[in-house]
Motif scaffolding. Structure first.
Motif, PDB file in Angstrom:
ATOM      1  N   TYR A 150       0.868  -1.177   0.000  1.00 34.67           N
ATOM      2  CA  TYR A 150       0.000   0.000   0.000  1.00 34.67           C
ATOM      3  C   TYR A 150       0.903   1.224   0.000  1.00 34.67           C
TER       4      TYR A 150
ATOM      5  N   GLU B   6       3.725   1.915  -1.794  1.00 37.80           N
ATOM      6  CA  GLU B   6       5.133   1.517  -1.640  1.00 37.80           C
ATOM      7  C   GLU B   6       5.937   1.812  -2.908  1.00 37.80           C
TER       8      GLU B   6
ATOM      9  N   ASP C 239      -2.789  -2.986  -2.865  1.00 34.99           N
ATOM     10  CA  ASP C 239      -4.000  -2.870  -2.054  1.00 34.99           C
ATOM     11  C   ASP C 239      -4.585  -1.463  -2.177  1.00 34.99           C
TER      12      ASP C 239
ATOM     13  N   GLY D 205       6.134  -5.089   2.270  1.00 37.71           N
ATOM     14  CA  GLY D 205       6.673  -4.439   1.073  1.00 37.71           C
ATOM     15  C   GLY D 205       7.558  -3.247   1.362  1.00 37.71           C
ATOM     16  N   ASP D 206       7.918  -3.026   2.653  1.00 38.14           N
ATOM     17  CA  ASP D 206       8.656  -1.806   2.970  1.00 38.14           C
ATOM     18  C   ASP D 206      10.085  -2.067   3.423  1.00 38.14           C
TER      19      ASP D 206
ATOM     20  N   GLN E 271      11.072  -3.637   5.935  1.00 41.56           N
ATOM     21  CA  GLN E 271      11.287  -3.723   7.387  1.00 41.56           C
ATOM     22  C   GLN E 271      11.664  -5.148   7.768  1.00 41.56           C
TER      23      GLN E 271
ATOM     24  N   SER F  52       4.218   4.491   7.194  1.00 42.02           N
ATOM     25  CA  SER F  52       3.341   3.378   7.541  1.00 42.02           C
ATOM     26  C   SER F  52       1.925   3.574   7.000  1.00 42.02           C
ATOM     27  N   GLY F  53       1.353   2.510   6.468  1.00 45.03           N
ATOM     28  CA  GLY F  53      -0.021   2.572   5.954  1.00 45.03           C
ATOM     29  C   GLY F  53      -1.035   2.267   7.039  1.00 45.03           C
TER      30      GLY F  53
ATOM     31  N   LYS G 158      -6.853   2.079  11.664  1.00 41.43           N
ATOM     32  CA  LYS G 158      -6.586   0.737  11.121  1.00 41.43           C
ATOM     33  C   LYS G 158      -5.995  -0.168  12.195  1.00 41.43           C
TER      34      LYS G 158
HETATM   35  N1  UDP Z   1      -0.378  -2.605   3.728  1.00 40.04           N
HETATM   36  C1  UDP Z   1      -1.417  -3.011   2.897  1.00 40.04           C
HETATM   37  N2  UDP Z   1      -2.643  -2.419   3.053  1.00 40.04           N
HETATM   38  C2  UDP Z   1      -2.892  -1.465   3.992  1.00 40.04           C
HETATM   39  C3  UDP Z   1      -1.828  -1.085   4.856  1.00 40.04           C
HETATM   40  C4  UDP Z   1      -0.591  -1.686   4.707  1.00 40.04           C
HETATM   41  O1  UDP Z   1      -1.230  -3.873   2.038  1.00 40.04           O
HETATM   42  O2  UDP Z   1      -4.020  -0.978   4.060  1.00 40.04           O
HETATM   43  C5  UDP Z   1       0.953  -3.248   3.565  1.00 40.04           C
HETATM   44  C6  UDP Z   1       2.139  -2.284   3.513  1.00 40.04           C
HETATM   45  O3  UDP Z   1       2.421  -1.847   2.198  1.00 40.04           O
HETATM   46  C7  UDP Z   1       3.267  -3.147   4.068  1.00 40.04           C
HETATM   47  C8  UDP Z   1       2.541  -4.043   5.075  1.00 40.04           C
HETATM   48  O4  UDP Z   1       1.171  -4.032   4.700  1.00 40.04           O
HETATM   49  O5  UDP Z   1       3.826  -3.968   3.066  1.00 40.04           O
HETATM   50  C9  UDP Z   1       2.706  -3.558   6.499  1.00 40.04           C
HETATM   51  O6  UDP Z   1       2.183  -2.241   6.592  1.00 40.04           O
HETATM   52  P1  UDP Z   1       2.972  -1.035   7.268  1.00 40.04           P
HETATM   53  O7  UDP Z   1       4.418  -1.099   6.953  1.00 40.04           O
HETATM   54  O8  UDP Z   1       2.260   0.210   6.866  1.00 40.04           O
HETATM   55  O9  UDP Z   1       2.717  -1.339   8.799  1.00 40.04           O
HETATM   56  P2  UDP Z   1       3.758  -1.240  10.006  1.00 40.04           P
HETATM   57  O10 UDP Z   1       5.007  -1.924   9.572  1.00 40.04           O
HETATM   58  O11 UDP Z   1       3.944   0.226  10.226  1.00 40.04           O
HETATM   59  O12 UDP Z   1       3.049  -1.931  11.118  1.00 40.04           O
END
Ligand code: UDP
Ligand code: MG
Length: 322
Positions: free
Chosen positions: A11, A13, A42, A94-95, A97, A204-205, A210
């Motif tokens: 999302y 990315e 997404d 996808g980020d 991490q 972050s998404g 959420k």
């Molecule tokens: N993501 C997604 N849909 C969403 C929010 C996030 O597909 O509505 C994906 C995002 O691209 C990433 C993964 O889910 O690959 C984890 O999200 P994010 O990094 O935003 O979360 P965090 O690591 O901050 O918990």
């Protein structure tokens, strides 16, 4: 040797994807002759889908899925998992991490006889205090509530065997908490420790809304303990009421009239608040029964781009899963 499927929900990315693809492909190539990487868009608001499209056109290992809107991380991940054909399946964010390079260690652990090897965070760098504290509290609350033991400090980053994935795919619920569902299917599961890095690019998404929805899905999906809260709180209030009755019998209120009135008002208000709170919890469960009963498809796919070795194939269709 088995084949590998990698599933990557994305999302917004666009800026990190080419680097992720470069690192991921290098790792996949070094362990597997045959592999597929499934990117799921997404409902991103940036150029993620265009970037995915060009990756898919230029690499026969890539399949790009475009969902018709933002369905949320857990549903996007499910869409990819349903299309994965590999003998082992890697779930990765996808980020960047989650380091793709951990695949080697995960494979080694899997070869020791495990079906699920999950990444467990030793340290999280570059994340806000708010995120760390809420994540810490969430995992502890989750484990207090849930009827199965869900490993703390894990994300969805994990390697799963075909057999465990097939079992997972049989769970039809709409409110999805995938790391819990994978845990629920059982089999032998083991952690691999890693340091969670900051995002490579973008932000972050997961908004606070959420995150709250995710936590509510997780807790209500795996426990009915919150519903029992009503029983215990009700019992507590019954005791309080009994105490009040005893005090009034002995004429305690007459000499402390004002204090007693205030006390009564406070207890009445507290009781009302507690009732509303518990009604809210019951509502959460009823809402989920309602959502499940509609039996809607989990997601809608708008486009699929798959550049097979034999020639490009671009499907443009309205596919619905399940
Ligand atoms: N993501 C997604 N849909 C969403 C929010 C996030 O597909 O509505 C994906 C995002 O691209 C990433 C993964 O889910 O690959 C984890 O999200 P994010 O990094 O935003 O979360 P965090 O690591 O901050 O918990
Ligand atoms: Mg992230």
């Amino acid at each position: 040797m088995k084949t590998l499927s990698v599933v990557v929900p994305c999302y917004n990315e666009e800026s990190g994807l080419p680097e992720l693809h470069r690192r991921l492909s290098r790792v996949c190539r070094s362990y597997f002759k045959e592999y597929q990487i499934i990117y799921i868009n997404d409902g991103s608001r940036d150029a993620t889908w265009e970037v995915m499209g060009s990756l898919a056109q230029g690499d026969p290992h890539v399949e790009a899925l475009n969902l018709s809107r933002n369905f949320g991380h857990q549903v996007a991940l499910t869409a990819g998992l349903e299309r994965a054909t590999g003998g082992v399946i890697l779930i990765i964010d996808g980020d960047l991490q989650d380091p793709p390079e951990l695949l080697g260690e995960m494979l080694l652990t899997m070869r020791e006889g495990y079906d699920v090897v999950y990444g467990k965070r030793r340290r999280r760098t570059g994340e806000s205090w708010f995120k760390k504290i809420t994540a810490y509290l969430f995992y502890r609350l989750m484990n207090y509530c849930a009827d199965i033991e869900i490993p703390t400090d894990t994300g969805d980053f994990r390697l799963i065997s075909r057999q465990a994935l097939d079992a997972f795919l049989q769970l039809p619920e709409r409110s999805r908490f995938i790391r819990g569902m994978v845990c629920w299917v059982g089999f032998r599961q083991a952690p691999v420790f890693y340091e969670r890095h900051r995002r490579y690019a973008g932000k972050s998404g997961y908004s606070v809304a959420k995150m709250l929805r995710f936590a509510a899905d997780a807790i209500t999906g795996f426990s009915i303990r919150p519903l029992r809260l009503a029983l215990f709180v009700g019992l507590g209030f019954l005791l309080l009421a009994g105490l009040g009755a005893v005090l009034s019998l002995f004429g305690w209120q007459e000499s402390h009239l004002l204090a007693a009135c205030a006390g009564v008002a406070a207890v009445v208000l507290l009781a009302a608040a507690v009732q509303l709170f518990i009604l809210g919890i019951i509502g959460e469960y009823i809402g989920r029964i309602f959502i499940e009963s509609k039996q809607r498809p989990l997601y809608v796919i708008k486009d699929v781009i798959r550049a097979h070795a034999g020639g490009d194939e671009v499907e443009k269709s309205l596919l619905a899963s399940i």
